[in-house]
Structure formats: structure tokens, C-alpha cells
Design a protein around this motif. Structure first.
Motif, PDB file in Angstrom:
ATOM      1  N   ASN A 103      31.213  35.933  15.875  1.00 14.08           N
ATOM      2  CA  ASN A 103      30.063  37.678  16.668  1.00 14.08           C
ATOM      3  C   ASN A 103      29.676  38.086  17.616  1.00 14.08           C
ATOM      4  O   ASN A 103      30.565  39.536  18.034  1.00 14.08           O
ATOM      5  CB  ASN A 103      29.255  37.583  15.575  1.00 14.08           C
ATOM      6  N   ARG A 134      31.485  41.683  18.845  1.00 14.16           N
ATOM      7  CA  ARG A 134      30.985  42.450  20.217  1.00 14.16           C
ATOM      8  C   ARG A 134      32.310  43.421  21.205  1.00 14.16           C
ATOM      9  O   ARG A 134      31.993  43.998  21.005  1.00 14.16           O
ATOM     10  CB  ARG A 134      29.461  42.077  20.749  1.00 14.16           C
ATOM     11  N   GLU A 157      24.154  41.554  13.435  1.00 18.48           N
ATOM     12  CA  GLU A 157      23.950  42.063  14.367  1.00 18.48           C
ATOM     13  C   GLU A 157      24.553  43.156  14.779  1.00 18.48           C
ATOM     14  O   GLU A 157      25.353  43.673  14.218  1.00 18.48           O
ATOM     15  CB  GLU A 157      24.590  41.404  16.133  1.00 18.48           C
TER      16      GLU A 157
END
Ligand code: BTN
Length: 269
Positions: free
Chosen positions: A32, A36, A131
């Protein structure tokens, strides 16, 4: 353990854009976190980050996520043109995708626990961490992180987790083909994701209905620990924004946006 490479993952992958770009790593802190970084760099929607192990895997609510070799630890980078209020539905959709893929590949029967767990016989086999980066009325990108305990032994996990988790190899008594699993997962993801983003109003009720059909949360006495306190009651439904509706003993209907769900009739889930 069978080895994975970008080439193996892409060969035979029949998707339009999910997984058409794959970044495969031997070991990184978190897919993750890498997702990002890549999303900020401007990679295409559907880019997938996958790592053999994560050294700082992240779970919900700031928890660590144990990610030893043999698992499937991946993040899908999405750029849905939806308002942020629809984003929790991405987690529900991903849960359905994961449960259906497990069932297709292994014939096991997983269940979904609100908001983001996939269970087999009451034990966690997969967790999802979505997210977001968002403007007030539009999502910029979403990172859908999936952690699937696949060809891992229970003893690969920290002692304190061992009673709560299971793995596909443990349930099946034989290893799964992780490449085959990965491809089925991405194909199923795309199959549900495209209609969801094209027409959320029409598709969100269908996703919720499908989620409830596989869930073991609805129709259960639960306790939800939220950041502002604990609510106990009977879980009745999921609302259009992905919240769990719980009816308390005094008959109040509570809408819970986020929290940890504990089953009151069972303490091992
Ligand atoms: C949870 O149940 O708390 C969610 C766990 C999500 C774990 C996955 S593994 C791949 C991706 N990268 C991370 O650091 N976390 C997610």
C-alpha cells in the motif's frame, strides 16, 4: 514454494486494465505504501503492486499486518470517478471478489465479516485495507490492499495471532497455485469494479445484497468497537454507504461507519 514473476502473473491474464501493469517485489515494507508512491507518480489505473513478503505490512486502524513469504500481499491502484462517500463500497466489493475467488479456486466456502475480513470456518484468511486520496467531492485515487494467507503455515504468524487466523494451505492440506489465484482474483475484481464505477447508483444495492448473502455478520449479536465507544446490538443490514446497521437492546437503530466487529455468540472470530 512455486515462484512468481511479473511475466507469469501477466501471461493469460484476461483483463482490460486491472493488472495490465504489475510491479512485483521480493520484499518491500508495504504494497500500500508503494502503491501510494506510484499513484502520486501518476501510474495508470489498475496497476498492481505485489510482494513476496512485507516487512511493515499495514492493517486497519494502524495495526501491523503479518506478511510472511507464501502469502499473496498486493495492492490495486484505482482512479474511480466517484465521490468519497461511495468508497467503503470498494471494500465490500473486494471482500466479495476475494470470497468468490477462494471458492472458485479451492471449493472452500468463505464468509465475510463486516467491514473487511474474509473468514473460513470463523478464522481470518484475508484482510482488506482500502486507503483513499480524495478531494471533497471526488476520489483522486484509491489503494485496495489485500492480504491473503495462502501457502503459509499457521506457525509463520506471531503466536498471539495463531488462534485467529487460517491459511488456504492449512484448510486445503495442499498448496494453491498463487499465479492462478492472482489472475482469477483480478479478473473477478474487474468484472465487479467496472459496473460499480460506471453506474454506482444502480450497482451499489446489488453489491450490498451480494455481500450480505456471503456475510456471517448480518443476523448476529455483535459488539462494535469504534473510536468513540462501543455499541452492542443485533446486526440487521448494510446501508448504501457501507455502514453497518445495528439495533440495540433498547430498540435504537445505530448506523456504524467504521469499527471492529466482535461476535457476541462466539469469541474466536
Ligand atoms: C486488516 O484486516 O487489518 C487489513 C489488512 C490488509 C493487509 C494488506 S497486505 C497488502 C496491503 N499492504 C499493506 O501494507 N496492507 C495491505
Amino acid at each position: 514454494m512455486n515462484t512468481i514473476s511479473t511475466e507469469k502473473l501477466k501471461t493469460g491474464l484476461k483483463t482490460k486494465f486491472i493488472g495490465q501493469e504489475i510491479k512485483h517485489y521480493e520484499s518491500i515494507p508495504s504494497t500500500n505504501a508503494e502503491g501510494r508512491r506510484l499513484a502520486e507518480e501518476g501510474v495508470d489505473e489498475g496497476t498492481v503492486v505485489i510482494s513476496e513478503e512485507q516487512t511493515q505490512g499495514r492493517g486497519r486502524r494502524g495495526r501491523a499486518w503479518s506478511s510472511p513469504k507464501g502469502g499473496i500481499w498486493l495492492t490495486i491502484i484505482l482512479r474511480p470517478k466517484i465521490p468519497p462517500s461511495y468508497a467503503p463500497v470498494i471494500t465490500l466489493l473486494t471482500g466479495i471478489v476475494c470470497a468468490k475467488t477462494i471458492e472458485k479456486v479451492t471449493k472452500l466456502k468463505p464468509t465475510l465479516k463486516w467491514p473487511n475480513d474474509v473468514h473460513i470456518k470463523g478464522k481470518k484468511v484475508c484482510g482488506i485495507l482500502t486507503e483513499l486520496s480524495s478531494e471533497p467531492d471526488m476520489v483522486k485515487y484509491a489503494l485496495v490492499g489485500l492480504g491473503i494467507n495462502a501457502n503459509n503455515k499457521i506457525s509463520d504468524f506471531p503466536k498471539e495471532l495463531q488462534a485467529q487466523v487460517t491459511t488456504l494451505i492449512t484448510e486445503l492440506k495442499q498448496p494453491i497455485n498463487r499465479v492462478d489465484f492472482f489472475q482469477n482474483l483480478l479478473m473477478e475484481f474487474e468484472r465487479l469494479y467496472i459496473p460499480f464505477t460506471k453506474d454506482p447508483i444502480v450497482n451499489i444495492p446489488k453489491i450490498i445484497k451480494s455481500w450480505c448473502g456471503i456475510s456471517d455478520t448480518i443476523g448476529r449479536d455483535v459488539k462494535i468497537e469504534t473510536i468513540t465507544g462501543t455499541i452492542a446490538g443485533f446486526a440487521t443490514e448494510i446501508s448504501e454507504d457501507g455502514s453497518l446497521i445495528v439495533v440495540t437492546k433498547s430498540g435504537e437503530k445505530e448506523r456504524i461507519i467504521a469499527g471492529d466487529c466482535i461476535y457476541l455468540d462466539q469469541d474466536n472470530e
